[in-house]
Design a protein around this motif. Structure first.
Motif, PDB file in Angstrom:
ATOM      1  N   GLY A 102     -41.116 -35.355 -48.477  1.00  0.00           N
ATOM      2  CA  GLY A 102     -41.670 -33.998 -48.563  1.00  0.00           C
ATOM      3  C   GLY A 102     -40.982 -33.042 -47.606  1.00  0.00           C
ATOM      4  O   GLY A 102     -40.662 -31.903 -47.973  1.00  0.00           O
ATOM      5  N   ASP A 103     -40.747 -33.507 -46.378  1.00  0.00           N
ATOM      6  CA  ASP A 103     -40.052 -32.679 -45.388  1.00  0.00           C
ATOM      7  C   ASP A 103     -38.645 -32.337 -45.855  1.00  0.00           C
ATOM      8  O   ASP A 103     -38.199 -31.196 -45.743  1.00  0.00           O
ATOM      9  N   LEU A 104     -37.940 -33.347 -46.386  1.00  0.00           N
ATOM     10  CA  LEU A 104     -36.587 -33.103 -46.884  1.00  0.00           C
ATOM     11  C   LEU A 104     -36.578 -32.134 -48.055  1.00  0.00           C
ATOM     12  O   LEU A 104     -35.700 -31.270 -48.149  1.00  0.00           O
ATOM     13  N   LEU A 105     -37.543 -32.266 -48.950  1.00  0.00           N
ATOM     14  CA  LEU A 105     -37.611 -31.337 -50.085  1.00  0.00           C
ATOM     15  C   LEU A 105     -37.791 -29.903 -49.599  1.00  0.00           C
ATOM     16  O   LEU A 105     -37.157 -28.978 -50.125  1.00  0.00           O
ATOM     17  N   GLU A 106     -38.635 -29.713 -48.583  1.00  0.00           N
ATOM     18  CA  GLU A 106     -38.822 -28.367 -48.027  1.00  0.00           C
ATOM     19  C   GLU A 106     -37.532 -27.850 -47.396  1.00  0.00           C
ATOM     20  O   GLU A 106     -37.169 -26.683 -47.566  1.00  0.00           O
ATOM     21  N   LYS A 107     -36.833 -28.717 -46.661  1.00  0.00           N
ATOM     22  CA  LYS A 107     -35.571 -28.322 -46.041  1.00  0.00           C
ATOM     23  C   LYS A 107     -34.546 -27.937 -47.105  1.00  0.00           C
ATOM     24  O   LYS A 107     -33.805 -26.969 -46.944  1.00  0.00           O
ATOM     25  N   PHE A 108     -34.506 -28.716 -48.187  1.00  0.00           N
ATOM     26  CA  PHE A 108     -33.550 -28.403 -49.246  1.00  0.00           C
ATOM     27  C   PHE A 108     -33.916 -27.112 -49.958  1.00  0.00           C
ATOM     28  O   PHE A 108     -33.030 -26.358 -50.369  1.00  0.00           O
ATOM     29  N   PHE A 125     -36.837 -37.566 -57.711  1.00  0.00           N
ATOM     30  CA  PHE A 125     -36.903 -38.878 -58.342  1.00  0.00           C
ATOM     31  C   PHE A 125     -37.495 -39.897 -57.367  1.00  0.00           C
ATOM     32  O   PHE A 125     -38.358 -40.696 -57.738  1.00  0.00           O
ATOM     33  N   TYR A 126     -37.023 -39.877 -56.112  1.00  0.00           N
ATOM     34  CA  TYR A 126     -37.553 -40.799 -55.111  1.00  0.00           C
ATOM     35  C   TYR A 126     -39.043 -40.563 -54.878  1.00  0.00           C
ATOM     36  O   TYR A 126     -39.810 -41.512 -54.679  1.00  0.00           O
ATOM     37  N   LYS A 127     -39.446 -39.320 -54.918  1.00  0.00           N
ATOM     38  CA  LYS A 127     -40.876 -38.988 -54.744  1.00  0.00           C
ATOM     39  C   LYS A 127     -41.696 -39.628 -55.864  1.00  0.00           C
ATOM     40  O   LYS A 127     -42.759 -40.199 -55.616  1.00  0.00           O
ATOM     41  N   ASP A 128     -41.200 -39.530 -57.098  1.00  0.00           N
ATOM     42  CA  ASP A 128     -41.886 -40.168 -58.229  1.00  0.00           C
ATOM     43  C   ASP A 128     -41.888 -41.690 -58.083  1.00  0.00           C
ATOM     44  O   ASP A 128     -42.877 -42.349 -58.382  1.00  0.00           O
ATOM     45  N   ASP A 129     -40.782 -42.239 -57.631  1.00  0.00           N
ATOM     46  CA  ASP A 129     -40.689 -43.680 -57.435  1.00  0.00           C
ATOM     47  C   ASP A 129     -41.654 -44.136 -56.345  1.00  0.00           C
ATOM     48  O   ASP A 129     -42.256 -45.210 -56.450  1.00  0.00           O
ATOM     49  N   LEU A 130     -41.820 -43.334 -55.303  1.00  0.00           N
ATOM     50  CA  LEU A 130     -42.787 -43.656 -54.256  1.00  0.00           C
ATOM     51  C   LEU A 130     -44.204 -43.712 -54.823  1.00  0.00           C
ATOM     52  O   LEU A 130     -45.000 -44.576 -54.455  1.00  0.00           O
ATOM     53  N   ARG A 131     -44.500 -42.812 -55.727  1.00  0.00           N
ATOM     54  CA  ARG A 131     -45.806 -42.810 -56.385  1.00  0.00           C
ATOM     55  C   ARG A 131     -46.007 -44.127 -57.138  1.00  0.00           C
ATOM     56  O   ARG A 131     -47.077 -44.739 -57.093  1.00  0.00           O
ATOM     57  N   PHE A 132     -44.964 -44.577 -57.822  1.00  0.00           N
ATOM     58  CA  PHE A 132     -45.022 -45.849 -58.539  1.00  0.00           C
ATOM     59  C   PHE A 132     -45.241 -47.013 -57.569  1.00  0.00           C
ATOM     60  O   PHE A 132     -46.042 -47.910 -57.826  1.00  0.00           O
ATOM     61  N   ALA A 154     -28.799 -39.400 -46.503  1.00  0.00           N
ATOM     62  CA  ALA A 154     -28.211 -40.745 -46.508  1.00  0.00           C
ATOM     63  C   ALA A 154     -29.137 -41.725 -45.789  1.00  0.00           C
ATOM     64  O   ALA A 154     -29.370 -42.839 -46.275  1.00  0.00           O
ATOM     65  N   ARG A 155     -29.680 -41.313 -44.659  1.00  0.00           N
ATOM     66  CA  ARG A 155     -30.625 -42.152 -43.913  1.00  0.00           C
ATOM     67  C   ARG A 155     -31.891 -42.406 -44.733  1.00  0.00           C
ATOM     68  O   ARG A 155     -32.406 -43.517 -44.773  1.00  0.00           O
ATOM     69  N   PHE A 156     -32.375 -41.348 -45.378  1.00  0.00           N
ATOM     70  CA  PHE A 156     -33.584 -41.476 -46.200  1.00  0.00           C
ATOM     71  C   PHE A 156     -33.374 -42.475 -47.330  1.00  0.00           C
ATOM     72  O   PHE A 156     -34.225 -43.329 -47.571  1.00  0.00           O
ATOM     73  N   SER A 208     -45.523 -47.762 -44.053  1.00  0.00           N
ATOM     74  CA  SER A 208     -44.113 -47.426 -44.166  1.00  0.00           C
ATOM     75  C   SER A 208     -43.874 -46.468 -45.338  1.00  0.00           C
ATOM     76  O   SER A 208     -43.136 -45.484 -45.215  1.00  0.00           O
ATOM     77  N   LEU A 209     -44.510 -46.753 -46.465  1.00  0.00           N
ATOM     78  CA  LEU A 209     -44.358 -45.890 -47.643  1.00  0.00           C
ATOM     79  C   LEU A 209     -44.932 -44.497 -47.393  1.00  0.00           C
ATOM     80  O   LEU A 209     -44.368 -43.499 -47.856  1.00  0.00           O
ATOM     81  N   PHE A 210     -46.045 -44.418 -46.659  1.00  0.00           N
ATOM     82  CA  PHE A 210     -46.606 -43.107 -46.337  1.00  0.00           C
ATOM     83  C   PHE A 210     -45.638 -42.311 -45.458  1.00  0.00           C
ATOM     84  O   PHE A 210     -45.461 -41.106 -45.656  1.00  0.00           O
ATOM     85  N   ASP A 211     -44.993 -42.995 -44.510  1.00  0.00           N
ATOM     86  CA  ASP A 211     -44.009 -42.320 -43.666  1.00  0.00           C
ATOM     87  C   ASP A 211     -42.824 -41.829 -44.496  1.00  0.00           C
ATOM     88  O   ASP A 211     -42.334 -40.714 -44.300  1.00  0.00           O
ATOM     89  N   ILE A 212     -42.380 -42.658 -45.423  1.00  0.00           N
ATOM     90  CA  ILE A 212     -41.251 -42.272 -46.286  1.00  0.00           C
ATOM     91  C   ILE A 212     -41.650 -41.107 -47.188  1.00  0.00           C
ATOM     92  O   ILE A 212     -40.868 -40.180 -47.404  1.00  0.00           O
ATOM     93  N   LYS A 213     -42.872 -41.142 -47.679  1.00  0.00           N
ATOM     94  CA  LYS A 213     -43.365 -40.048 -48.526  1.00  0.00           C
ATOM     95  C   LYS A 213     -43.369 -38.736 -47.737  1.00  0.00           C
ATOM     96  O   LYS A 213     -42.958 -37.688 -48.251  1.00  0.00           O
ATOM     97  N   ARG A 214     -43.806 -38.804 -46.500  1.00  0.00           N
ATOM     98  CA  ARG A 214     -43.821 -37.615 -45.644  1.00  0.00           C
ATOM     99  C   ARG A 214     -42.391 -37.125 -45.408  1.00  0.00           C
ATOM    100  O   ARG A 214     -42.114 -35.922 -45.493  1.00  0.00           O
ATOM    101  N   SER A 215     -41.482 -38.055 -45.130  1.00  0.00           N
ATOM    102  CA  SER A 215     -40.069 -37.689 -44.928  1.00  0.00           C
ATOM    103  C   SER A 215     -39.487 -37.039 -46.174  1.00  0.00           C
ATOM    104  O   SER A 215     -38.736 -36.065 -46.086  1.00  0.00           O
TER     105      SER A 215
END
Length: 148
Positions: free
Chosen positions: A76-82, A33-40, A116-118, A67-74
């Motif tokens: 993606g990284d979290l999705l891979e970890k999950f 959901f956050y990934k989609d919101d970032l796209r918006f 939580a940090r994300f 900042s948004l690009f960094d969050i988007k990367r984070s």
């Protein structure tokens, strides 16, 4: 009196792997959901950036974009970890006595902290995007251009 941290540690000490699996899939769904919101949010910035004439406004937008690009990367990284974590938990649901149970528990605790940090960072940046967008619309006098 028990603290949340003690409750979490007791919960993780004994499994239950199926509940951790469900929780992890829920967190992964939130991340999507956050990934989609970032796209918006990127779309929102792109929509207004073409109208910016003042350098200071452009600098504000560029800073938020980075900042948004960094969050988007984070994200993606979290999705891979999950993805990896959910596979490990699935194995533990099938066979709870695996030798890597302690590692999975530690990984779960770490992912809980990371998400939580994300979320905190995401919400802060989302608020910045809306504040900057509103500021730019007003300061660039775009209300006549966009029909607000």
């Amino acid at each position: 009196m028990t603290t949340k941290s003690n409750d979490t540690n007791d919960f993780l000490k004994n499994g239950p792997w199926d509940e951790l699996y469900a929780l992890s899939t829920h967190w992964k769904s939130d991340l999507k959901f956050y990934k989609d919101d970032l796209r918006f949010l990127h779309h929102l910035i792109d929509k207004y950036i073409i109208w910016i004439t003042k350098k200071e406004n452009l600098d504000l937008v560029k800073e938020v974009q980075h900042s948004l690009f960094d969050i988007k990367r984070s994200c993606g990284d979290l999705l891979e970890k999950f993805d990896r974590h959910i596979v490990r938990l699935g194995r533990l649901v099938e066979n709870p006595n695996q030798s890597d149970a302690a590692v999975v528990k530690m990984e779960h605790e770490h992912l809980e902290t990371e998400i939580a940090r994300f979320v905190q960072l995401f919400r802060s940046n989302r608020k910045k995007v809306f504040n900057i967008t509103e500021y730019i619309v007003d300061s660039e006098e775009l209300t006549n251009v966009i029909g607000r």
